[in-house]
Write a protein that holds these residues in place. Structure first.
Motif, PDB file in Angstrom:
ATOM      1  N   LYS A  58      18.830 -14.590  36.573  1.00  0.00           N
ATOM      2  CA  LYS A  58      18.986 -12.981  35.983  1.00  0.00           C
ATOM      3  C   LYS A  58      17.868 -12.574  35.028  1.00  0.00           C
ATOM      4  O   LYS A  58      17.394 -11.378  35.162  1.00  0.00           O
ATOM      5  CB  LYS A  58      20.444 -12.915  35.299  1.00  0.00           C
ATOM      6  N   PHE A  59      17.393 -13.676  34.109  1.00  0.00           N
ATOM      7  CA  PHE A  59      16.375 -13.326  33.270  1.00  0.00           C
ATOM      8  C   PHE A  59      15.080 -13.070  34.031  1.00  0.00           C
ATOM      9  O   PHE A  59      14.573 -12.147  33.637  1.00  0.00           O
ATOM     10  CB  PHE A  59      16.346 -14.586  32.241  1.00  0.00           C
ATOM     11  N   GLU A  60      14.912 -13.831  35.127  1.00  0.00           N
ATOM     12  CA  GLU A  60      13.793 -13.860  35.751  1.00  0.00           C
ATOM     13  C   GLU A  60      13.674 -12.565  36.498  1.00  0.00           C
ATOM     14  O   GLU A  60      12.634 -11.720  36.566  1.00  0.00           O
ATOM     15  CB  GLU A  60      13.361 -14.924  36.589  1.00  0.00           C
ATOM     16  N   THR A  61      14.853 -12.043  36.978  1.00  0.00           N
ATOM     17  CA  THR A  61      15.029 -10.717  38.014  1.00  0.00           C
ATOM     18  C   THR A  61      14.652  -9.674  36.891  1.00  0.00           C
ATOM     19  O   THR A  61      13.823  -8.741  37.123  1.00  0.00           O
ATOM     20  CB  THR A  61      16.213 -10.608  38.496  1.00  0.00           C
ATOM     21  N   ALA A  62      15.209  -9.851  35.854  1.00  0.00           N
ATOM     22  CA  ALA A  62      15.223  -8.766  34.717  1.00  0.00           C
ATOM     23  C   ALA A  62      13.447  -8.391  34.330  1.00  0.00           C
ATOM     24  O   ALA A  62      13.039  -7.521  34.324  1.00  0.00           O
ATOM     25  CB  ALA A  62      15.980  -8.920  33.474  1.00  0.00           C
ATOM     26  N   MET A  63      13.021  -9.673  34.059  1.00  0.00           N
ATOM     27  CA  MET A  63      11.539  -9.593  33.773  1.00  0.00           C
ATOM     28  C   MET A  63      10.665  -9.157  34.879  1.00  0.00           C
ATOM     29  O   MET A  63       9.685  -8.286  34.568  1.00  0.00           O
ATOM     30  CB  MET A  63      11.322 -11.011  33.256  1.00  0.00           C
ATOM     31  N   GLY A  64      11.114  -9.251  36.123  1.00  0.00           N
ATOM     32  CA  GLY A  64      10.218  -8.996  37.020  1.00  0.00           C
ATOM     33  C   GLY A  64      10.331  -7.406  37.230  1.00  0.00           C
ATOM     34  O   GLY A  64       9.208  -7.032  37.594  1.00  0.00           O
ATOM     35  N   VAL A  65      11.378  -6.835  36.995  1.00  0.00           N
ATOM     36  CA  VAL A  65      11.506  -5.325  37.089  1.00  0.00           C
ATOM     37  C   VAL A  65      10.743  -4.799  35.798  1.00  0.00           C
ATOM     38  O   VAL A  65       9.874  -3.856  36.225  1.00  0.00           O
ATOM     39  CB  VAL A  65      12.886  -4.715  36.798  1.00  0.00           C
ATOM     40  N   LEU A  66      10.849  -5.317  34.538  1.00  0.00           N
ATOM     41  CA  LEU A  66      10.238  -4.888  33.472  1.00  0.00           C
ATOM     42  C   LEU A  66       8.607  -4.960  33.631  1.00  0.00           C
ATOM     43  O   LEU A  66       7.918  -4.153  32.870  1.00  0.00           O
ATOM     44  CB  LEU A  66      10.625  -5.475  32.170  1.00  0.00           C
ATOM     45  N   LYS A  67       8.276  -5.820  34.284  1.00  0.00           N
ATOM     46  CA  LYS A  67       6.583  -6.062  34.335  1.00  0.00           C
ATOM     47  C   LYS A  67       5.933  -4.958  35.224  1.00  0.00           C
ATOM     48  O   LYS A  67       5.136  -4.884  35.325  1.00  0.00           O
ATOM     49  CB  LYS A  67       6.454  -7.517  34.815  1.00  0.00           C
ATOM     50  N   LYS A  68       6.849  -4.572  36.132  1.00  0.00           N
ATOM     51  CA  LYS A  68       6.278  -3.733  37.112  1.00  0.00           C
ATOM     52  C   LYS A  68       6.454  -2.164  36.763  1.00  0.00           C
ATOM     53  O   LYS A  68       5.848  -1.168  37.072  1.00  0.00           O
ATOM     54  CB  LYS A  68       7.255  -3.895  38.545  1.00  0.00           C
ATOM     55  N   GLU A  69       7.543  -1.834  36.186  1.00  0.00           N
ATOM     56  CA  GLU A  69       7.938  -0.476  35.477  1.00  0.00           C
ATOM     57  C   GLU A  69       7.142  -0.049  34.332  1.00  0.00           C
ATOM     58  O   GLU A  69       7.148  -0.887  33.310  1.00  0.00           O
ATOM     59  CB  GLU A  69       9.482  -0.284  35.267  1.00  0.00           C
ATOM     60  N   LYS A  70       6.523   1.089  34.043  1.00  0.00           N
ATOM     61  CA  LYS A  70       5.921   1.500  33.167  1.00  0.00           C
ATOM     62  C   LYS A  70       6.943   2.368  32.326  1.00  0.00           C
ATOM     63  O   LYS A  70       7.847   3.063  32.706  1.00  0.00           O
ATOM     64  CB  LYS A  70       5.010   2.639  33.449  1.00  0.00           C
ATOM     65  N   ILE A  71       6.995   1.769  30.736  1.00  0.00           N
ATOM     66  CA  ILE A  71       7.802   2.284  29.902  1.00  0.00           C
ATOM     67  C   ILE A  71       6.895   3.007  28.485  1.00  0.00           C
ATOM     68  O   ILE A  71       6.051   2.388  28.234  1.00  0.00           O
ATOM     69  CB  ILE A  71       8.790   1.211  29.187  1.00  0.00           C
ATOM     70  N   THR A  72       7.331   4.481  28.377  1.00  0.00           N
ATOM     71  CA  THR A  72       6.500   4.931  27.330  1.00  0.00           C
ATOM     72  C   THR A  72       7.403   4.940  26.194  1.00  0.00           C
ATOM     73  O   THR A  72       8.609   5.396  26.202  1.00  0.00           O
ATOM     74  CB  THR A  72       6.477   6.288  27.927  1.00  0.00           C
ATOM     75  N   ILE A  73       6.937   4.486  25.165  1.00  0.00           N
ATOM     76  CA  ILE A  73       7.729   4.406  23.947  1.00  0.00           C
ATOM     77  C   ILE A  73       7.704   5.539  23.130  1.00  0.00           C
ATOM     78  O   ILE A  73       7.118   5.817  22.186  1.00  0.00           O
ATOM     79  CB  ILE A  73       7.371   3.186  23.007  1.00  0.00           C
ATOM     80  N   ASP A  74       8.501   6.621  23.643  1.00  0.00           N
ATOM     81  CA  ASP A  74       8.525   7.994  22.982  1.00  0.00           C
ATOM     82  C   ASP A  74       9.908   8.685  23.155  1.00  0.00           C
ATOM     83  O   ASP A  74      10.387   9.170  23.802  1.00  0.00           O
ATOM     84  CB  ASP A  74       7.602   9.010  23.705  1.00  0.00           C
ATOM     85  N   PRO A  75      10.661   7.928  22.148  1.00  0.00           N
ATOM     86  CA  PRO A  75      12.160   8.529  22.131  1.00  0.00           C
ATOM     87  C   PRO A  75      12.362  10.088  21.949  1.00  0.00           C
ATOM     88  O   PRO A  75      13.541  10.666  22.228  1.00  0.00           O
ATOM     89  CB  PRO A  75      12.753   7.635  20.896  1.00  0.00           C
ATOM     90  N   ASP A  76      11.341  10.754  21.556  1.00  0.00           N
ATOM     91  CA  ASP A  76      11.494  12.314  21.513  1.00  0.00           C
ATOM     92  C   ASP A  76      11.173  13.005  22.600  1.00  0.00           C
ATOM     93  O   ASP A  76      11.532  14.343  22.892  1.00  0.00           O
ATOM     94  CB  ASP A  76      10.801  12.670  20.263  1.00  0.00           C
ATOM     95  N   ASP A  77      10.733  12.254  23.614  1.00  0.00           N
ATOM     96  CA  ASP A  77      10.476  12.715  25.057  1.00  0.00           C
ATOM     97  C   ASP A  77      11.494  12.443  25.956  1.00  0.00           C
ATOM     98  O   ASP A  77      11.715  11.401  26.682  1.00  0.00           O
ATOM     99  CB  ASP A  77       9.176  12.257  25.570  1.00  0.00           C
TER     100      ASP A  77
END
Length: 241
Positions: A58-77
């Motif tokens: 489960k951990f490796e699967t989650a990390m695999g997704v997070l390594k591919k997806e772009k996350i913008t740290i902007d809680p106001d957007d």
């Protein structure tokens, strides 16, 4: 305000889910929710190994997704919040993790599966709510207990969950309560989406706070003095995983 909205959303789902699972024929097997548990045939070291392997996967699967997806740290957007919520939803789906509503249903089912009567069921539901840190701002519990009192008075006996006639009477009373409280089954998916967005925003705010603190600490180190701090929104989380 965000917290109260979250609690209201969870309370709505808890109230509705509790009414569904009060009927024994609608109960879902516990194994449906116990996704992290090992098969009952495993014992001792085999069980521990099975649990460890599943958690690792489960951990490796989650990390695999997070390594591919772009996350913008902007809680106001709103767009960044929506994107983050979608990423976390993908993580849950691919890693076979429970959603908020599934967790609520699972808890109710596991805690109440062996309860034969409606009154003990509702009292147990109250305990679940308190343990989950929810407040009954809607007053739903008192209304449901009043409805149960009314039905049991009419039946002249305690209401058992396998008493179809009695349960039909109680559920009819619950329908009146739901209408009064403005709880509709068809609104629950929308409420869950709203809750996920609120949670995503809160998590992005926490990420932003941690990133700013880390950059502030780094700027005090001799080798980084004089360097311009990066804009949190420009950070690519994938580089830090």
């Amino acid at each position: 305000m965000a917290l109260s909205s979250r609690l209201f959303s969870k309370s709505n789902k808890l109230v509705y889910a509790s009414q569904v699972f009060l009927q024994k024929e609608h109960a879902i097997p516990v194994r449906h929710f116990a996704k992290g548990s090992a098969p009952p045939s495993l014992k001792g070291d085999e069980m521990l190994k099975s649990i460890f392997v599943e958690l690792k996967n489960k951990f490796e699967t989650a990390m695999g997704v997070l390594k591919k997806e772009k996350i913008t740290i902007d809680p106001d957007d709103p767009a960044a919040v929506s994107q983050y919520a979608n990423v976390m939803k993908t993580v849950r789906q691919k890693a076979n993790l429970l959603s908020e509503s599934q967790s609520i249903k699972g808890i109710i089912e596991m805690e109440t599966q062996d309860i034969p009567d409606a009154r003990t069921y509702l009292l147990t539901l109250q305990e679940i709510r308190i343990k989950d840190g929810l407040t009954d701002d809607l007053g739903a519990e008192a209304m449901m207990m009043e409805a149960l009192d009314k039905v049991e008075k009419e039946l002249k006996k305690p209401l058992l969950r396998d008493d179809k006639k009695g349960m039909d009477l109680l559920l009819a009373e619950f329908d009146k309560i739901n209408q009064k409280l403005g709880i509709r089954k068809e609104d629950l998916p929308k409420l869950e989406d709203q809750l996920e967005l609120k949670m995503a925003k809160a998590q992005l705010e926490e990420l932003k706070k941690e990133a700013l603190e880390a950059m502030e600490t780094q700027s005090k180190r001799e080798e980084f003095k004089g360097e311009e701090k990066a804009d949190v929104k420009s950070l690519d989380v994938r580089n830090f995983i």
